[in-house]
Design a protein around this motif. Structure first.
Motif, mmCIF file in Angstrom:
data_model
loop_
_atom_site.group_PDB
_atom_site.id
_atom_site.type_symbol
_atom_site.label_atom_id
_atom_site.label_comp_id
_atom_site.label_asym_id
_atom_site.label_seq_id
_atom_site.Cartn_x
_atom_site.Cartn_y
_atom_site.Cartn_z
ATOM 1 N N LYS A 1 0.856 -1.183 0.000
ATOM 2 C CA LYS A 1 0.000 0.000 0.000
ATOM 3 C C LYS A 1 0.894 1.236 0.000
ATOM 4 O O LYS A 1 1.897 1.277 0.709
ATOM 5 C CB LYS A 1 -0.898 0.007 1.228
ATOM 6 N N PRO A 2 0.541 2.267 -0.797
ATOM 7 C CA PRO A 2 1.365 3.467 -0.848
ATOM 8 C C PRO A 2 1.367 4.178 0.509
ATOM 9 O O PRO A 2 0.319 4.368 1.116
ATOM 10 C CB PRO A 2 0.721 4.337 -1.918
ATOM 11 N N ASN A 3 2.570 4.514 0.987
ATOM 12 C CA ASN A 3 2.672 5.212 2.257
ATOM 13 C C ASN A 3 3.870 6.137 2.243
ATOM 14 O O ASN A 3 4.749 6.028 1.397
ATOM 15 C CB ASN A 3 2.757 4.220 3.425
ATOM 16 N N SER A 4 3.882 7.033 3.179
ATOM 17 C CA SER A 4 5.001 7.934 3.386
ATOM 18 C C SER A 4 5.297 7.950 4.872
ATOM 19 O O SER A 4 4.425 8.320 5.670
ATOM 20 C CB SER A 4 4.661 9.334 2.886
ATOM 21 N N ARG A 5 6.474 7.490 5.226
ATOM 22 C CA ARG A 5 6.892 7.425 6.633
ATOM 23 C C ARG A 5 5.880 6.678 7.499
ATOM 24 O O ARG A 5 5.553 7.085 8.606
ATOM 25 C CB ARG A 5 7.162 8.819 7.170
ATOM 26 N N GLY A 6 5.370 5.597 6.950
ATOM 27 C CA GLY A 6 4.468 4.735 7.710
ATOM 28 C C GLY A 6 3.008 5.125 7.705
ATOM 29 O O GLY A 6 2.185 4.470 8.325
ATOM 30 N N GLN B 1 -3.165 7.128 -4.609
ATOM 31 C CA GLN B 1 -1.980 6.715 -5.350
ATOM 32 C C GLN B 1 -2.273 5.424 -6.123
ATOM 33 O O GLN B 1 -3.064 4.597 -5.675
ATOM 34 C CB GLN B 1 -0.804 6.476 -4.401
ATOM 35 N N PRO B 2 -1.629 5.237 -7.288
ATOM 36 C CA PRO B 2 -1.851 4.006 -8.049
ATOM 37 C C PRO B 2 -1.246 2.799 -7.338
ATOM 38 O O PRO B 2 -0.383 2.948 -6.472
ATOM 39 C CB PRO B 2 -1.122 4.277 -9.370
ATOM 40 N N LEU B 3 -1.726 1.614 -7.704
ATOM 41 C CA LEU B 3 -1.165 0.382 -7.155
ATOM 42 C C LEU B 3 0.295 0.249 -7.555
ATOM 43 O O LEU B 3 0.718 0.720 -8.617
ATOM 44 C CB LEU B 3 -1.951 -0.825 -7.656
ATOM 45 N N LEU B 4 1.069 -0.405 -6.716
ATOM 46 C CA LEU B 4 2.482 -0.628 -6.985
ATOM 47 C C LEU B 4 2.641 -1.632 -8.124
ATOM 48 O O LEU B 4 1.990 -2.681 -8.139
ATOM 49 C CB LEU B 4 3.164 -1.170 -5.730
ATOM 50 N N ARG B 5 3.483 -1.298 -9.087
ATOM 51 C CA ARG B 5 3.794 -2.207 -10.198
ATOM 52 C C ARG B 5 5.228 -2.678 -10.026
ATOM 53 O O ARG B 5 6.160 -1.871 -10.041
ATOM 54 C CB ARG B 5 3.607 -1.489 -11.524
ATOM 55 N N GLY B 6 5.391 -3.972 -9.846
ATOM 56 C CA GLY B 6 6.698 -4.550 -9.568
ATOM 57 C C GLY B 6 7.766 -4.185 -10.570
ATOM 58 O O GLY B 6 8.921 -3.959 -10.210
ATOM 59 N N GLU B 7 7.417 -4.093 -11.843
ATOM 60 C CA GLU B 7 8.419 -3.798 -12.870
ATOM 61 C C GLU B 7 8.964 -2.374 -12.776
ATOM 62 O O GLU B 7 9.973 -2.045 -13.387
ATOM 63 C CB GLU B 7 7.874 -4.076 -14.279
ATOM 64 N N ARG B 8 8.325 -1.533 -11.983
ATOM 65 C CA ARG B 8 8.781 -0.144 -11.838
ATOM 66 C C ARG B 8 9.576 0.091 -10.558
ATOM 67 O O ARG B 8 10.066 1.182 -10.319
ATOM 68 C CB ARG B 8 7.586 0.799 -11.888
ATOM 69 N N VAL B 9 9.692 -0.922 -9.702
ATOM 70 C CA VAL B 9 10.418 -0.775 -8.437
ATOM 71 C C VAL B 9 11.913 -0.668 -8.711
ATOM 72 O O VAL B 9 12.482 -1.464 -9.440
ATOM 73 C CB VAL B 9 10.135 -1.975 -7.498
ATOM 74 N N ARG B 10 12.544 0.341 -8.117
ATOM 75 C CA ARG B 10 13.987 0.567 -8.285
ATOM 76 C C ARG B 10 14.726 0.571 -6.958
ATOM 77 O O ARG B 10 15.937 0.452 -6.909
ATOM 78 C CB ARG B 10 14.247 1.905 -8.995
#
Length: 72
Positions: A17-22, A28-37
């Motif tokens: 789930k998208p978060n900032s400092r917990g 925010q859009p769902l996380l796409r694994g191919e875009r994780v850096r």
């Protein structure tokens, strides 16, 4: 000292789930694994729905990570 017991834990990108400092960040859009850096690991007293995590205790914390592997 305690002996470490290694275990494999699968964390599907679809469950993140998208978060900032917990704290959750709405809209925010769902996380796409191919875009994780990058990957960060954080210990937080906050749960994924806000509020405090049951049983959280302040103090020393240790997490041994043998390896991390991403898959899409």
């Amino acid at each position: 000292t305690q002996e470490s017991v290694w275990q494999t834990v699968d964390l599907p990108f679809a469950n993140f789930k998208p978060n900032s400092r917990g704290r959750l960040v709405a809209g925010q859009p769902l996380l796409r694994g191919e875009r994780v850096r990058q990957l960060g690991i954080m210990v937080s007293k906050f749960s994924d729905v806000g509020g405090s995590t049951a049983g959280f205790r302040t103090g020393r914390f240790k997490l041994a990570v043998k390896w991390i592997k991403g898959f899409v």
